[in-house]
Design a protein around this motif. Structure first.
Motif, short mmCIF file in Angstrom:
data_model
loop_
_atom_site.label_atom_id
_atom_site.label_comp_id
_atom_site.label_asym_id
_atom_site.label_seq_id
_atom_site.Cartn_x
_atom_site.Cartn_y
_atom_site.Cartn_z
N ILE A 68 -3.46 5.98 -1.32
CA ILE A 68 -4.71 6.27 -0.41
C ILE A 68 -3.92 7.83 0.79
N ARG A 69 -5.16 8.65 0.93
CA ARG A 69 -5.06 9.93 1.95
C ARG A 69 -4.73 9.99 2.80
N PRO A 70 -4.21 11.08 3.48
CA PRO A 70 -4.59 11.54 4.77
C PRO A 70 -6.16 11.71 5.00
N ASN A 71 -6.00 11.57 6.24
CA ASN A 71 -7.67 11.15 6.95
C ASN A 71 -8.20 9.55 6.29
N PRO A 72 -7.29 8.52 6.28
CA PRO A 72 -7.90 7.73 5.34
C PRO A 72 -9.43 7.37 6.12
N LEU A 114 0.04 -1.07 0.13
CA LEU A 114 -0.12 0.24 0.42
C LEU A 114 1.30 0.68 0.02
N PHE A 115 0.21 1.83 -0.41
CA PHE A 115 1.36 3.63 -0.64
C PHE A 115 0.58 4.64 -0.78
N GLY A 116 0.90 5.69 -0.79
CA GLY A 116 0.05 6.78 -0.66
C GLY A 116 0.35 7.56 -2.11
N GLY A 117 0.87 8.69 -2.01
CA GLY A 117 0.41 9.68 -3.64
C GLY A 117 1.77 9.10 -4.43
N HIS A 118 1.93 10.32 -5.33
CA HIS A 118 3.29 9.96 -6.83
C HIS A 118 4.73 10.18 -5.83
N SER A 119 4.70 10.80 -4.54
CA SER A 119 6.30 10.98 -4.62
C SER A 119 6.56 9.52 -4.15
N VAL A 141 7.76 0.28 5.34
CA VAL A 141 8.50 1.61 5.36
C VAL A 141 7.83 2.15 5.73
N LEU A 142 8.84 3.23 6.75
CA LEU A 142 7.80 4.78 7.33
C LEU A 142 8.66 5.69 6.42
N THR A 143 7.49 6.27 5.66
CA THR A 143 8.44 7.66 5.41
C THR A 143 7.69 9.03 5.83
N ILE A 144 6.92 8.59 6.62
CA ILE A 144 6.40 9.98 7.05
C ILE A 144 6.27 9.97 9.25
N PRO A 145 7.38 10.76 9.37
CA PRO A 145 7.25 10.33 10.42
C PRO A 145 6.42 11.34 11.80
N ALA A 146 4.89 11.03 11.99
CA ALA A 146 4.39 10.97 12.76
C ALA A 146 3.23 10.97 14.06
N ALA A 147 2.68 9.46 13.28
CA ALA A 147 1.90 8.82 13.76
C ALA A 147 2.22 7.86 14.26
N GLY A 148 3.49 7.14 14.95
CA GLY A 148 3.73 6.03 15.38
C GLY A 148 3.29 4.88 15.55
N LEU A 202 1.88 -4.69 3.18
CA LEU A 202 2.94 -3.87 3.62
C LEU A 202 3.04 -2.03 3.71
N ALA A 203 3.27 -1.70 4.51
CA ALA A 203 2.54 0.19 4.17
C ALA A 203 3.93 0.88 3.96
N VAL A 204 3.44 1.55 3.01
CA VAL A 204 4.96 2.32 2.41
C VAL A 204 4.24 3.30 2.46
#
Lengths: 392, 392
Positions: free
Chosen positions: B69-73, B37-42, B137-144, B94-96
């Protein structure tokens, strides 16, 4: 910060009366036939063993018992335990005690399924590929063995005291941690434990790895709190909150949290192991002698982190003082702290006023560790000799 | 200190280039058919997804992909993922990405093996008894979320944003954490993450449980370091060491370490969830608005810990000032910190200058949480209304 892997799979069940959950925990982790290990008579006298037996019986768990494990636990006791565990077809080790009991349980856990001498896994001859699972009811916060994959065993035949680390095999499945169980610890044992856990943090804190602000900062916070609580316990040995902080700090000091992203040192522990292997003194008592000597030696070659330690942990006010003075004051305050706990910082005094056999210690150190030791300041055997002398 | 259980079984594989180990980790944890799973194009543009695909192929792992997958999923996306995962007989998620991607992966992990609507596990209708394993695979440190058993999903139909905690089922098996992957995060996303992780510590720090010196002390150390590193990143977004500290702090903020032995609060998070559920603003941006308002309100009823926070975290010098002044200055400095990160602390400004529908938020809050909220200061719905007003 360096790359690292952190993993703390042990289930820590912390707080009042938690030993009553032992049977339930053993069941959850699949135990059928347990070997309960313990040390001297205090666990029996206090009723702790009776409560754990009751908890196991209530959970329908069959068990055998193996007591009499002493500080600086020996290979002899491990061999005895392996034979007993094999004969009874034990499938789970339950250590009720402190580091010595847990480390013995871990050594037996390695030995039971092995087709070779368990000592091979300690002296470096071979590596284990399996072990029995281990659970813990902690009664002495010190070694951090309840959350680590480490085990230290002394071989009396070879006069070797060797520490191994097999995190995938030896991390306990669970650790029951009731601070009340530590309230009756004698003042000296409480002090040894505090010295040991602080040293587990020093061995990681004193590192040349750059950019370790976060881990340094929370490590300093833990060290400061342990020292505060130690003084509380010195006057109020049954202060539950101080016992709780010390117990949890002992785990955090050694479950890897304070070492993430760093090259660790461990020279003080190696230097001490030679003292307690030869003179059979408590490990924590040996560390109180070695650590200040190690710091004095390292101050000459690599002062930076000692300066930070003096200010951030020992609360030395740097204003108007040069680096040497700040570090010296930090070490002086640490020695005072050890003295306040009733411990000596003199090697001669530690072993009863005799002259220690420094050459024998250095020789054994070289045999166990090779020609150099540590990383914050890499130590030659001449350096180690000098540190033992500084400790006299 | 209260009784607690601490358990952090996730294997955190931290540092440069660690994403190349993804295939090897998946193999070790038994994955055969993975949904990535992943979010946008980055993640595609940066080459990260290509590197992970390559690592999975090298390990002989079959996989399907689920992006966008978008913020506030949302629950919609979860239903879509469940159908897709079932059709492909996926056995490992697998969440990326960051919290949104991980939380969606967790929701799908609950939904795939379930015979009922996954939303039942969020709205409280029933409890799950199994879930697919999750890796990160963490790309945004925030939610923990990489180290927690939590997942937050928004149901757009019911306008509910609900957080659940199933630690035995939802703790990720592993989390690959390469700080380099976060260097290209835009300043606003970096800031949102920092606000969120700090708030994960506040929710635990602001507690009425007595005698929590040790955990308070290391929590304060983590908060201070995150704020320092945040300012470094504001000027040097590609500073590896600051990225590394922030990433590791984000995990420690939410893997339970900072909450041991305490009654936690979580009112700020609940109050914020209503804002981001209705106005679709980033969670971190909403917290920057709510936290100072919550602190101002609580200062009237329970000042003690806010006073400690002002001095020990916000470095307010208490000399010559009364408690109210010290707390006010601490909150003022926190607002300044948010402003320095480029964030607003005004609810009106956050939602584009309009008047927020406070009644709708309070109504939804009551429906989701019942008549009271939080524990440091238990809040009635009137109190919550007042906090939203203070945030205007």
């Amino acid at each position: 910060m360096e790359n690292f892997t952190f993993w703390s799979p042990t289930e820590f069940v912390f707080g009042r009366d938690t030993e009553s959950k032992t049977g339930e925990l053993l069941t959850r982790f699949g135990a059928k036939k347990v070997m309960m290990l313990f040390g001297g008579h205090s666990a029996e006298r206090s009723g702790l063993l009776a409560r754990i037996r009751e908890s196991m019986r209530a959970a329908g768990i069959d068990f055998i018992e193996f007591g009499g494990i002493r500080p600086n636990p020996t290979a002899d006791k491990v061999y005895e335990g392996i034979d007993m565990a094999r004969a009874a077809k034990v499938d789970f080790m339950l250590a009720v005690g402190g580091g010595s009991v847990i480390d013995t349980a871990k050594a037996i856990a390695l030995g039971v399924p092995a087709s070779e001498d368990f000592w091979n896994f300690y002296c470096g001859k071979s590596k284990p590929d399996t072990a029995l699972p281990v659970g813990v009811v902690l009664t002495i916060p010190a070694a951090g063995s309840e959350g680590s994959g480490n085990s230290v065993i002394t071989n009396e035949k070879t006069l070797q005291k060797i520490s191994v680390r097999y995190p995938m095999l030896l991390r306990p499945k669970f650790a029951v941690m009731n601070p009340e169980l530590t309230m009756t610890l004698p003042a000296d044992q409480t002090a040894y434990g505090i010295v040991d856990m602080l040293c587990h943090i020093y061995e990681r804190y004193f590192s040349n790895t750059p950019a370790t602000e976060l881990v340094d900062s929370y490590s300093e916070a833990i060290m400061r709190d342990v020292m505060d609580q130690a003084m509380t316990l010195h006057f109020q040995p049954d202060n539950y909150d101080a016992r709780a902080d010390v117990m949890w700090a002992g785990t955090l000091a050694h479950n890897g949290l304070c070492g993430v992203g760093k090259t660790e040192d461990w020279a003080s522990h190696r230097l001490e192991h030679e003292i307690s292997a030869i003179y059979d003194v408590p490990h924590g008592a040996g560390l109180a002698v070695i650590v200040p000597a190690w710091m004095k030696f390292c101050a000459r070659r690599n002062p930076d982190k000692l300066w930070k330690f003096a200010i951030n942990v020992m609360s030395v006010d740097p204003a108007g003082h040069d680096t040497d003075e700040i570090i010296a004051e930090g070490i002086h305050r640490l020695e005072d702290f050890y003295h306040d706990l009733g411990l000596t910082t003199s090697l001669r005094e530690l072993i009863g006023g005799k002259e220690p056999d420094i050459e024998a210690m250095v020789k054994s150190l070289e045999r166990n560790m090779g020609p150099t030791l540590g990383s914050y300041v890499p130590l030659s055997m001449d350096d180690c000799r000098e540190i033992y002398r500084l400790a006299l």
